[in-house]
Write an enzyme that holds these catalytic residues in place. Structure first.
Site, PDB file in Angstrom:
ATOM      1  N   GLY A  58      80.184 100.874   8.050  1.00 49.35           N
ATOM      2  CA  GLY A  58      81.459 100.524   7.441  1.00 49.35           C
ATOM      3  C   GLY A  58      82.461 101.666   7.292  1.00 49.35           C
ATOM      4  O   GLY A  58      83.270 101.657   6.357  1.00 49.35           O
ATOM      5  N   ASN A  82      84.983 102.143   9.276  1.00 47.32           N
ATOM      6  CA  ASN A  82      86.300 101.512   9.497  1.00 47.32           C
ATOM      7  C   ASN A  82      86.739 100.741   8.258  1.00 47.32           C
ATOM      8  O   ASN A  82      87.912 100.772   7.894  1.00 47.32           O
ATOM      9  CB  ASN A  82      86.265 100.594  10.715  1.00 47.32           C
ATOM     10  CG  ASN A  82      86.476 101.347  12.013  1.00 47.32           C
ATOM     11  OD1 ASN A  82      87.592 101.792  12.298  1.00 47.32           O
ATOM     12  ND2 ASN A  82      85.423 101.536  12.782  1.00 47.32           N
ATOM     13  N   MET A 116      78.921  93.030  14.625  1.00 46.07           N
ATOM     14  CA  MET A 116      78.301  93.041  15.949  1.00 46.07           C
ATOM     15  C   MET A 116      77.893  91.651  16.456  1.00 46.07           C
ATOM     16  O   MET A 116      76.919  91.515  17.195  1.00 46.07           O
ATOM     17  CB  MET A 116      77.085  93.983  15.946  1.00 46.07           C
ATOM     18  CG  MET A 116      77.414  95.406  15.522  1.00 46.07           C
ATOM     19  SD  MET A 116      78.706  96.165  16.537  1.00 46.07           S
ATOM     20  CE  MET A 116      77.763  96.616  17.984  1.00 46.07           C
ATOM     21  N   HIS A 162      87.387  97.738  19.036  1.00 42.40           N
ATOM     22  CA  HIS A 162      86.365  97.909  20.068  1.00 42.40           C
ATOM     23  C   HIS A 162      86.351  99.374  20.527  1.00 42.40           C
ATOM     24  O   HIS A 162      87.412  99.954  20.773  1.00 42.40           O
ATOM     25  CB  HIS A 162      86.657  96.992  21.261  1.00 42.40           C
ATOM     26  CG  HIS A 162      85.633  97.106  22.333  1.00 42.40           C
ATOM     27  ND1 HIS A 162      84.374  96.545  22.210  1.00 42.40           N
ATOM     28  CD2 HIS A 162      85.645  97.768  23.511  1.00 42.40           C
ATOM     29  CE1 HIS A 162      83.675  96.845  23.284  1.00 42.40           C
ATOM     30  NE2 HIS A 162      84.415  97.581  24.093  1.00 42.40           N
TER      31      HIS A 162
HETATM   32  C1  GRF Z   1      82.842 101.289  15.659  1.00 44.60           C
HETATM   33  O1  GRF Z   1      82.740 102.237  16.701  1.00 44.60           O
HETATM   34  C2  GRF Z   1      83.468 100.009  16.139  1.00 44.60           C
HETATM   35  O2  GRF Z   1      84.448 100.204  17.112  1.00 44.60           O
HETATM   36  C3  GRF Z   1      82.255  99.336  16.759  1.00 44.60           C
HETATM   37  O3  GRF Z   1      81.202  99.597  15.863  1.00 44.60           O
HETATM   38  C4  GRF Z   1      81.463 100.829  15.192  1.00 44.60           C
HETATM   39  C5  GRF Z   1      81.423 100.524  13.723  1.00 44.60           C
HETATM   40  O4  GRF Z   1      81.451 101.658  12.938  1.00 44.60           O
HETATM   41  N1  GRF Z   1      82.509  97.940  16.992  1.00 44.60           N
HETATM   42  P1  GRF Z   1      81.625 101.556  11.364  1.00 44.60           P
HETATM   43  O5  GRF Z   1      80.573 100.568  10.858  1.00 44.60           O
HETATM   44  O6  GRF Z   1      83.011 101.098  11.063  1.00 44.60           O
HETATM   45  O7  GRF Z   1      81.353 102.930  10.865  1.00 44.60           O
END
Ligand code: GRF
Length: 266
Positions: A15, A17, A135, A159
Site C-alpha cells: 500500500g 501508493n 492484483m 500499472h
Molecule cells: C505497484 O508497483 C503498482 O504499480 C503495482 O503493484 C505495486 C503496488 O505497490 N500494480 P504498493 O502496494 O502500492 O506499494
C-alpha cells in the site's frame, strides 16, 4: 465533477501508493478524501495504513471464495443479477479461452467476489475507485455495476510499465528482462481487458547499464507516487473526458479506440 471527491481504494499488498494518495489528500495536493480501503488479501499490510488514518477497511477474501467454489460448485452463492452469457460475451480477460468450463468457473467465482466487494463498499459511496496495487482483474460484472451509465469510467488503475507494453502482474520485471532502455508507469481507466483501458497519464525514466530490477522498481514506485495523485486530481477537477477515435489504417481498414482527453484548467 469539480471539488473534493470521495475515493474508494483497493489494495493487495504493502500500500505505498495508497499512502501517497492519503498523504496527497492531507497536504491539499489532492482534492479528495479516501472513504474506504478494501483488499482481496486479509494479510495486506497496507490495510494497517488505512486503519491508522481512521479510514474504514474491509476484506473480500478471493482465495477463500475460490476454494469454496472448487469444493462445491453447485452450491456457489451466485449473485441474483449475474448473467453468465452476458458476462462471457463482454469479458476480454481470457480471449479465446480453450476450456469453456474453466472460463465459466472463473467468471462465477469472480462474480461472487465482486458482488461481495460491491456490498462492502455500499455504506461508503465513492466518486472514483482507485486500484493501488490491487492484483485482481475485474470482470464486466463489477465494472458495469460501478460505472453504471456514466459517460466517464470511474475505476482507475496504476500499472508498473509503459502500457500497452507489458500488461500483467510484473511490469517492471518484464521491462527489465526484455532489455528496454526506458521504464515507466501508467495510470489508466479500467475496461473489460487486462490493463487495456484508456490511458490517463504516464511517467518514464531511463534504464542505466548499472540498473538492476530492484533499482528500477524503486525508481518506478517513486514515479507512481507522484503520477497517481496527479491523475486523480485531474478527475477531481473534472478535466478527464473519454473520446471514441476512429483512425484510417492501410488497406482500407480502420482502428477504433477510446482515449482520454485532458481538458484545460478552467
Ligand atoms: C505497484 O508497483 C503498482 O504499480 C503495482 O503493484 C505495486 C503496488 O505497490 N500494480 P504498493 O502496494 O502500492 O506499494
Amino acid at each position: 465533477m469539480a471539488g473534493r471527491i470521495r475515493l474508494g481504494v483497493l489494495i493487495s499488498g504493502g500500500g505505498t501508493n495508497l499512502q501517497a494518495i492519503m498523504d496527497a489528500c492531507e497536504n491539499t495536493r489532492l482534492d479528495a478524501d479516501v472513504v474506504c480501503v478494501g483488499s482481496d488479501n486479509p494479510q495486506a499490510s497496507g490495510l494497517e495504513r488505512a486503519r491508522k488514518a481512521g479510514i474504514p477497511t474491509f476484506v473480500v477474501d478471493y482465495r477463500a471464495i475460490a476454494r469454496a467454489f472448487r469444493a462445491a460448485p453447485e452450491a456457489a452463492p451466485l449473485p441474483k443479477d449475474f448473467r453468465l452469457d452476458e458476462i462471457r460475451s463482454k469479458q476480454r480477460l481470457m480471449a479465446g479461452a480453450s476450456d469453456p468450463a474453466r472460463l465459466d468457473a472463473f467468471l462465477k467465482t469472480r462474480a461472487i467476489a465482486e458482488a461481495a466487494l460491491v456490498a462492502a463498499m455500499e455504506p461508503t459511496p465513492f466518486d472514483l475507485l482507485a486500484l493501488a496495487g490491487f492484483m485482481r482483474n475485474f470482470t464486466p460484472y463489477f465494472i458495469d455495476r460501478v460505472n453504471g451509465d456514466r459517460a466517464l469510467p470511474r475505476i482507475m488503475n496504476i500499472h508498473p510499465a509503459l502500457l500497452p507494453a507489458f500488461p500483467g502482474t510484473d511490469g517492471y520485471g518484464d521491462t527489465f528482462r526484455y532489455g528496454c532502455k526506458v521504464a515507466g508507469c501508467t495510470v489508466h481507466f479500467v475496461d473489460y481487458g487486462e490493463d487495456s483501458g484508456p490511458i490517463i497519464g504516464q511517467r518514464a525514466f531511463p534504464i542505466r547499464p548499472e540498473d538492476s530490477l530492484e533499482t528500477i522498481r524503486k525508481r518506478g514506485l517513486e514515479r507512481e507516487w507522484e503520477l497517481y495523485p496527479e491523475c486523480i486530481q485531474l478527475f477531481a477537477e473534472g478535466r478527464l473526458k473519454t473520446v471514441r477515435m476512429t483512425h484510417p489504417l492501410p488497406g482500407g481498414k480502420t482502428l477504433e479506440r477510446t482515449v482520454v482527453t485532458i481538458l484545460p484548467k478552467s
